[in-house]
Scaffold this active site. Structure first.
Site, PDB file in Angstrom:
ATOM      1  N   PRO A 145      57.026 -78.348  13.290  1.00  0.00           N
ATOM      2  CG  PRO A 145      58.058 -80.531  13.855  1.00  0.00           C
ATOM      3  CD  PRO A 145      58.237 -79.279  13.723  1.00  0.00           C
ATOM      4  CD  GLU A 146      51.662 -74.389  11.889  1.00  0.00           C
ATOM      5  OE1 GLU A 146      51.153 -74.658  12.031  1.00  0.00           O
ATOM      6  OE2 GLU A 146      52.487 -73.798  12.193  1.00  0.00           O
ATOM      7  NE  ARG A 188      65.583 -74.424  16.462  1.00  0.00           N
ATOM      8  CZ  ARG A 188      65.500 -73.767  15.811  1.00  0.00           C
ATOM      9  NH1 ARG A 188      64.013 -73.357  16.842  1.00  0.00           N
ATOM     10  NH2 ARG A 188      65.821 -73.511  14.770  1.00  0.00           N
ATOM     11  CG  HIS A 207      71.374 -82.939  16.499  1.00  0.00           C
ATOM     12  ND1 HIS A 207      72.152 -81.812  17.375  1.00  0.00           N
ATOM     13  CD2 HIS A 207      72.347 -81.824  16.008  1.00  0.00           C
ATOM     14  CE1 HIS A 207      72.920 -81.175  17.231  1.00  0.00           C
ATOM     15  NE2 HIS A 207      73.068 -80.776  15.908  1.00  0.00           N
ATOM     16  NE  ARG A 224      39.276 -64.607  25.720  1.00  0.00           N
ATOM     17  CZ  ARG A 224      40.689 -65.833  25.135  1.00  0.00           C
ATOM     18  NH1 ARG A 224      39.633 -67.122  25.111  1.00  0.00           N
ATOM     19  NH2 ARG A 224      41.446 -65.940  24.604  1.00  0.00           N
TER      20      ARG A 224
END
Length: 270
Positions: A2-3, A109, A90, A151
């Protein structure tokens, strides 16, 4: 995983069910997450949830006694269900609410997290290093251009660095760079302020659009009401390596940058 848009959609999805609700019981079915769920999480018992905020990919549940911090990790999801509904495999953590509903964290997970802090300042070791939120005025082209000085890291890696800006995950970095015509391997320091202005605008656009449409449809994500997001139907490059560019018809190129799948168009991105 999920973002930011998926986490924000989750916040919006669970808020109507949790805000102003009293927690009747806290149940920990498996404390072994990314960090062990602390016994202090039981302080939520009897507390009314006053508000829910998001910081980066963390969800913050505020009550008088303190703040519960939740993270979905790579495969976690929060669902609001009837408290009488049987547990699923889960399901690791549950808040029983006065309404008869429950908030459950399901995580195959177990890279997610449930933490407790009596004061938000106690969470500085988790939150203090984070960069600005991408949809706020603090994230702008001048800021990003200044941070990029000297950078030499690739621009894709740069904008995915949570110390620079939070929440620009792999999907949305791919999309924003394509929309901006920027090659994902180009050094961050070699991009002009004018280009950064375009990039910032497109990062904000792609994230806001994903949130509006319900988050990207990922196999490990569903909204609190169980409905998937639909942004994936409109992805221009992510997951489309070998297919034709929707702008110029050239075959899209796939490669790995910082161990993350990257797709771009050699013609449209320089």
């Amino acid at each position: 995983m999920p973002e930011l848009p998926e986490v924000e959609v989750t916040r919006m999805g669970i808020s109507p069910y949790l805000i102003s609700q009293t927690v009747k019981k806290v149940a920990v079915y498996n404390p072994n997450m990314r960090w062990p769920i602390p016994a202090e999480i039981a302080e939520l018992n009897g507390q009314m949830i006053e508000k829910i905020e998001r910081r980066a990919k963390y969800l913050l549940l505020y009550c008088t006694a303190g703040v519960a911090l939740l993270h979905l990790g790579m495969s976690g999801k929060l669902c609001v269900v009837s408290s009488s509904e049987p547990l699923k495999k889960h399901d690791h953590f549950e808040l029983f609410l006065q309404s008869g509903k429950s908030l459950r964290l399901n995580d195959t997970r177990r890279f997610g997290a449930v933490l407790w802090f009596n004061e938000l300042s106690d969470a500085d070791h988790v939150l203090a290093h984070l960069g600005p939120e991408p949809l706020t005025d603090n994230f702008n082209s001048e800021y990003l251009h200044q941070k990029a000085q000297k950078r030499q890291v690739s621009i894709k890696t740069f904008i995915m660095d949570n110390k620079v800006v939070v929440g620009v995950g792999n999907i949305y970095a791919n999309e924003a760079l394509f929309m901006s015509g920027i090659h994902p391997k180009k050094a961050a320091a070699k991009i002009s302020l004018a280009k950064y202005k375009i990039l910032v605008e497109n990062i904000k656009l792609v994230l806001a659009k994903a949130i509006k449409q319900g988050g990207t449809t990922l196999k490990d994500f569903s909204q609190a009401d169980g409905k998937p997001g639909y942004f994936a139907q409109e992805l221009m490059v992510y997951g489309r390596a070998g297919e034709k560019c929707k702008k110029c018809d050239l075959e899209l190129t796939g490669l790995m940058i910082s161990q993350r799948a990257t797709v771009y168009c050699k013609n449209c991105q320089k």
